[in-house]
Design a protein around this motif. Structure first.
Motif, PDB file in Angstrom:
ATOM      1  N   GLY A   1      38.531  40.676  48.198  1.00 22.23           N
ATOM      2  CA  GLY A   1      39.882  40.558  47.677  1.00 22.23           C
ATOM      3  C   GLY A   1      40.226  39.117  47.385  1.00 22.23           C
ATOM      4  O   GLY A   1      39.437  38.192  47.584  1.00 22.23           O
ATOM      5  N   GLN A   2      41.437  38.918  46.904  1.00 21.90           N
ATOM      6  CA  GLN A   2      41.861  37.593  46.474  1.00 21.90           C
ATOM      7  C   GLN A   2      42.205  36.681  47.650  1.00 21.90           C
ATOM      8  O   GLN A   2      42.237  35.464  47.494  1.00 21.90           O
ATOM      9  CB  GLN A   2      43.064  37.716  45.535  1.00 21.90           C
ATOM     10  N   GLN A   3      42.493  37.254  48.807  1.00 22.79           N
ATOM     11  CA  GLN A   3      42.941  36.437  49.924  1.00 22.79           C
ATOM     12  C   GLN A   3      41.787  36.058  50.846  1.00 22.79           C
ATOM     13  O   GLN A   3      41.810  36.277  52.052  1.00 22.79           O
ATOM     14  CB  GLN A   3      44.054  37.154  50.679  1.00 22.79           C
ATOM     15  N   ILE A   4      40.736  35.506  50.234  1.00 18.75           N
ATOM     16  CA  ILE A   4      39.632  34.877  50.955  1.00 18.75           C
ATOM     17  C   ILE A   4      39.707  33.389  50.645  1.00 18.75           C
ATOM     18  O   ILE A   4      39.824  32.987  49.486  1.00 18.75           O
ATOM     19  CB  ILE A   4      38.270  35.435  50.491  1.00 18.75           C
ATOM     20  N   TYR A   5      39.648  32.582  51.662  1.00 19.66           N
ATOM     21  CA  TYR A   5      39.824  31.145  51.477  1.00 19.66           C
ATOM     22  C   TYR A   5      38.596  30.407  51.996  1.00 19.66           C
ATOM     23  O   TYR A   5      38.176  30.625  53.134  1.00 19.66           O
ATOM     24  CB  TYR A   5      41.074  30.661  52.215  1.00 19.66           C
ATOM     25  N   ILE A   6      38.030  29.546  51.173  1.00 19.30           N
ATOM     26  CA  ILE A   6      36.883  28.740  51.600  1.00 19.30           C
ATOM     27  C   ILE A   6      37.152  27.286  51.278  1.00 19.30           C
ATOM     28  O   ILE A   6      37.913  26.961  50.356  1.00 19.30           O
ATOM     29  CB  ILE A   6      35.568  29.192  50.931  1.00 19.30           C
TER      30      ILE A   6
END
Length: 335
Positions: free
Chosen positions: A79-84
């Protein structure tokens, strides 16, 4: 993350749920069994689990069919709410590093750290004029997503051993000999695609793109839904009812590459690898290579994965396009 993996990968997509089991054979992993079911309608949206009970019941049926009920699995949050992010920290004890990285994340994470499931991986130590440093890879997802995934597995009669992000699973089984080069990875899913960039084997960028191969089945300009089409029969190099969709892929990929190279002066993504259901499109690699002016290849992983004798060439072709995430998850800890 350094423990031996369960050997079973569970990939929950918006249209299809795939599961694969592998075993270690020398320096490779060998496919043992695999299977898939349609994702129940209303249970998933844009990578988010909406109905854990309904979804878990269906996955349980697949687990029983493959005779893996009660076993541990590796799965992925998407999904879009993965943060790296990669960033540099003063060198410190491993026990202190994660806490310090989480504190630093309050500066850039768009959600409260209390609502995030966070992992931190140190990957390079060096020393400069200001002292000893550690470069870390930081990844976070909404804690609610991970907890929902754990609940789904529990209802399915499975044990979630690890939850990671899809690009890392895919990279694990890629057949690469790129050295220090920068490579891109476009995973074209059913409803969305993800474009990631790896530099020296490390994930440095991840973008969610608003395109997927389901659009080819809907194809409003071509006269409405066409459930009986086969993507491999659509030639990306030919002018047809689907050309505008192929151009959309080109445009989104070109924008992503341009953005990365503007943000990272002097760096060039030399090769882009394609995987996912959308990589079935005939000559898509050639079309994109001509338009982007760089190498574009279909992802292969023959040097990493051994196929059983009973798997036909056609099945291998299907698996390399549809099961890459599931196989990469299954190989976690094994290669």
């Amino acid at each position: 993350m350094l423990m031996r993996g369960p050997g079973i990968g569970l990939d929950i997509g918006s249209k299809k749920i795939k599961m694969a089991r592998v075993k270690k054979v020398g320096k490779q992993v060998q496919l043992v069994k695999y299977g898939s079911i349609a994702t129940p309608e209303g249970s998933m949206e844009a990578g988010n689990i909406l109905d854990p009970d309904f979804l878990g019941e269906h996955i349980g049926k697949l687990a029983r069919e493959l005779k893996v009920e009660g076993r541990a699995v590796a799965s992925a949050v998407s999904g879009q709410q993965i943060y790296i992010r990669n960033f540099v920290m003063p060198r410190m004890k491993a026990s202190e590093l994660k806490e310090a990285a989480i504190f630093k994340a309050t500066e850039f994470l768009p959600i409260p750290v209390e609502e995030a499931a966070i992992d931190v991986f140190p990957f390079r130590q060096f020393e400069d004029g200001s002292g000893k440093k550690t470069e870390v890879f930081f990844v976070a997802a909404r804690r609610q997503q991970v907890e929902a995934l754990d609940e789904v597995c529990h209802i399915a009669g499975l044990k979630l051993k690890t939850a990671e992000i899809e690009p890392l699973a895919i990279y694990r089984v890629m057949n690469l000999n790129e050295g220090d080069k920068i490579i891109g990875l476009l995973n074209i899913g059913a409803s969305r695609s993800h474009f990631s960039i790896f530099k020296q084997g490390l994930l440095t960028s991840l973008r969610s793109l608003p395109l997927g191969c389901s659009a080819f089945y809907r194809n409003i300009r071509g006269g409405g839904p066409k459930e009986d089409i086969h993507l491999e029969e659509i030639d990306a190099n030919e002018d047809n009812d689907y050309s505008y969709l192929v151009r959309d892929i080109m445009s989104e990929l070109a924008r992503s590459l341009e953005y990365y190279e503007m943000q990272n002066a002097g760096e060039t993504v030399e090769t882009v690898y394609l995987c996912g259901g959308g990589s079935r499109l005939k000559n898509l690699d050639k079309y994109l290579a001509a338009g982007l002016g760089r190498r574009v290849n279909i992802l292969e992983y023959a040097s990493v994965l051994a196929w059983p004798a009973l798997v036909t060439e056609r099945e291998q072709w299907e698996l390399q396009r549809d099961y890459t995430v599931a196989l990469g998850l299954a190989a976690w800890g094994g290669i």
